[in-house]
Design a protein around this motif. Structure first.
Motif, PDB file in Angstrom:
ATOM      1  N   GLU A 120      22.405  14.530   1.372  1.00  0.00           N
ATOM      2  CA  GLU A 120      20.961  14.343   1.436  1.00  0.00           C
ATOM      3  C   GLU A 120      20.600  13.077   0.645  1.00  0.00           C
ATOM      4  OE1 GLU A 120      19.229  17.926  -0.066  1.00  0.00           O
ATOM      5  OE2 GLU A 120      19.835  19.121   1.682  1.00  0.00           O
ATOM      6  N   LYS A 121      19.690  12.291   1.184  1.00  0.00           N
ATOM      7  CA  LYS A 121      19.240  11.020   0.625  1.00  0.00           C
ATOM      8  C   LYS A 121      20.292   9.921   0.696  1.00  0.00           C
ATOM      9  CE  LYS A 121      15.712  12.936  -2.457  1.00  0.00           C
ATOM     10  NZ  LYS A 121      15.140  12.919  -3.815  1.00  0.00           N
ATOM     11  N   PHE A 123      22.429   6.739   2.017  1.00  0.00           N
ATOM     12  CA  PHE A 123      22.202   5.526   2.802  1.00  0.00           C
ATOM     13  C   PHE A 123      23.548   4.844   3.007  1.00  0.00           C
ATOM     14  CE2 PHE A 123      21.439   1.146   3.774  1.00  0.00           C
ATOM     15  CZ  PHE A 123      20.345   1.181   4.627  1.00  0.00           C
ATOM     16  N   THR A 134      23.144   8.243   7.607  1.00  0.00           N
ATOM     17  CA  THR A 134      22.085   7.926   6.644  1.00  0.00           C
ATOM     18  C   THR A 134      20.969   8.951   6.791  1.00  0.00           C
ATOM     19  OG1 THR A 134      22.581   5.563   6.545  1.00  0.00           O
ATOM     20  CG2 THR A 134      20.306   6.222   6.080  1.00  0.00           C
ATOM     21  N   ASN A 135      20.578   9.564   5.677  1.00  0.00           N
ATOM     22  CA  ASN A 135      19.609  10.658   5.718  1.00  0.00           C
ATOM     23  C   ASN A 135      18.174  10.121   5.637  1.00  0.00           C
ATOM     24  OD1 ASN A 135      18.738  13.496   3.622  1.00  0.00           O
ATOM     25  ND2 ASN A 135      18.648  13.323   5.834  1.00  0.00           N
ATOM     26  N   ASN A 136      17.778   9.409   6.708  1.00  0.00           N
ATOM     27  CA  ASN A 136      16.420   8.874   6.790  1.00  0.00           C
ATOM     28  C   ASN A 136      16.004   8.843   8.252  1.00  0.00           C
ATOM     29  OD1 ASN A 136      14.012   7.502   6.782  1.00  0.00           O
ATOM     30  ND2 ASN A 136      14.730   5.788   5.537  1.00  0.00           N
ATOM     31  N   LYS A 138      13.425   8.084   9.703  1.00  0.00           N
ATOM     32  CA  LYS A 138      12.577   6.957  10.100  1.00  0.00           C
ATOM     33  C   LYS A 138      13.380   5.796  10.674  1.00  0.00           C
ATOM     34  CE  LYS A 138       8.851   7.802   6.753  1.00  0.00           C
ATOM     35  NZ  LYS A 138       8.111   7.243   5.586  1.00  0.00           N
TER      36      LYS A 138
END
Length: 377
Positions: A120-121, A123, A134-136, A138
């Protein structure tokens, strides 16, 4: 034609650098606690670096990987020796995202599996496989969202062991110190348990050392604080002090197959000359040791300030990779630091200042930063 507007930009045009300082086109000097996003490892415009890159450019800057390039072998031997991985193999590419991309491909080629565990989190980059781990959401386009990845909390070993026990996990990819995730550190207990579980279940352990490695943590690799030895290590950023370069360090049991991996620009003559110059300076100026010593000093100063400064809620990090948690948005501190105190820092999340200075930072530079931060707060 105009630029495709993908970055919010500070209204500063940097035109010159030296050591841990940069200057804009108006002659204003700035203290650089950002290092161009952890890329500048030996300092801006180091004379030895300039000499070696210029010398190489006067010979040949590029030729294809269809011929022998002895600089690549020199770099592999030097990097193996200085990092403690002289029995590993090196594949050279151009960036951190490419390094992670190729590490994941190699893992899947090796065990035939498709599933990956990531933090988690995390990059790991913006290219196809790298962005998928990558935990994003967006920045993960629909075409990249292939449901290959399970995200798990850092340091929650039982959760990782439970997933690994299913026997279908291709690879685990781990930043031992998260960068974009806010300078969160893996614990030795977690890392060692995770490495043991990967070995038990035939899962390949990849340590992403792109931001936290190459001396930044005060050891050559951040995972070396945790007493583990990953199957694959990815590097970039500080490897060539600003020249685009990345690498994958691969354990000896992996056997190369022609055609599986490849690159046009990776490991070119100019990039290798830059990377060899970086290792020269690392050794002659003891920059890994300096990152440890000055980093400890700066962290101690920040923790002391935390006792009296209500806006600082936490300080953490290793070496010259430091996170400062604030109780206000980081922009409320970062912008006046740049425009009024003339000091660059990074950030993470909404309220974390991230310090990633060149590894040549001195105690005097650290004190200078502390004075500017205190004024700003």
């Amino acid at each position: 034609m105009k630029l495709f507007d993908v970055y919010p930009l500070f209204d500063v045009n940097i035109v010159k650098g030296k050591g841990c300082k940069v200057w804009d086109d108006k002659g204003q000097e700035y203290l650089d606690l950002y290092g161009g996003h952890a890329v500048i490892s030996i300092g801006h415009s180091h004379p030895h670096y300039i000499e070696k890159v210029t010398e190489q450019l006067q010979k040949i800057g590029f030729y294809s990987n269809s011929v022998i390039n002895k600089l690549q072998q020199q770099l592999a031997e030097r990097l193996g020796k200085i990092s403690g991985y002289d029995d590993y193999q090196l594949f050279l590419i151009n960036s951190g995202a490419e390094a992670n991309e190729n590490a994941l491909k190699l893992a899947s080629f090796t065990n035939g599996r498709t599933r990956v565990l990531s933090c988690e989190k995390a990059f790991h980059g913006r290219t196809s496989l790298a962005v998928e781990v990558t935990n994003n959401p967006k920045i993960i386009a629909p075409i990249n969202d292939n449901s290959h990845v399970t995200y798990l909390p850092m340091n929650d070993l039982p959760a990782w062991e439970a997933e690994l026990a299913k026997g279908d996990v291709c690879a685990v990819i781990l930043e031992c110190i998260q960068g974009v995730g806010g300078i969160k550190l893996a614990t030795p207990e977690f890392a060692q348990g995770l490495a043991a579980a990967c070995k038990k279940h035939g899962t390949i352990l990849i340590c992403d050392e792109i931001q936290c490695g190459y001396g930044r943590s005060g050891k050559f690799f951040a995972h070396q604080w945790l007493d583990i030895r990953p199957d694959i290590i990815t590097v970039a950023k500080g490897i060539a002090n600003g020249f685009p370069m990345g690498g994958v360090l691969i354990a000896p049991e992996f056997k190369p197959v022609y055609g599986q991996l490849g690159t046009t620009f990776g490991g070119n003559h100019l990039a290798c000359a830059a990377a060899l110059a970086v290792l020269d300076v690392f050794e002659s100026e003891h920059l890994v040791e300096n990152a440890h010593e000055v980093g400890e000093y700066l962290i101690a100063q920040l923790k002391e300030l935390q006792k009296t400064e209500p806006h600082i809620t936490d300080v953490r990090g290793r070496g010259l990779m430091i996170g400062i948690d604030l109780d206000i948005p980081h922009k409320d501190v970062r912008q006046p630091l740049i425009y009024q105190e003339h000091c660059f820092t990074g950030c993470a999340g909404t309220n974390i200042l991230r310090l990633l200075p060149p590894l040549c930072l001195t105690r005097q530079d650290a004190d200078d930063f502390m004075n500017r931060l205190k004024k700003t707060l």
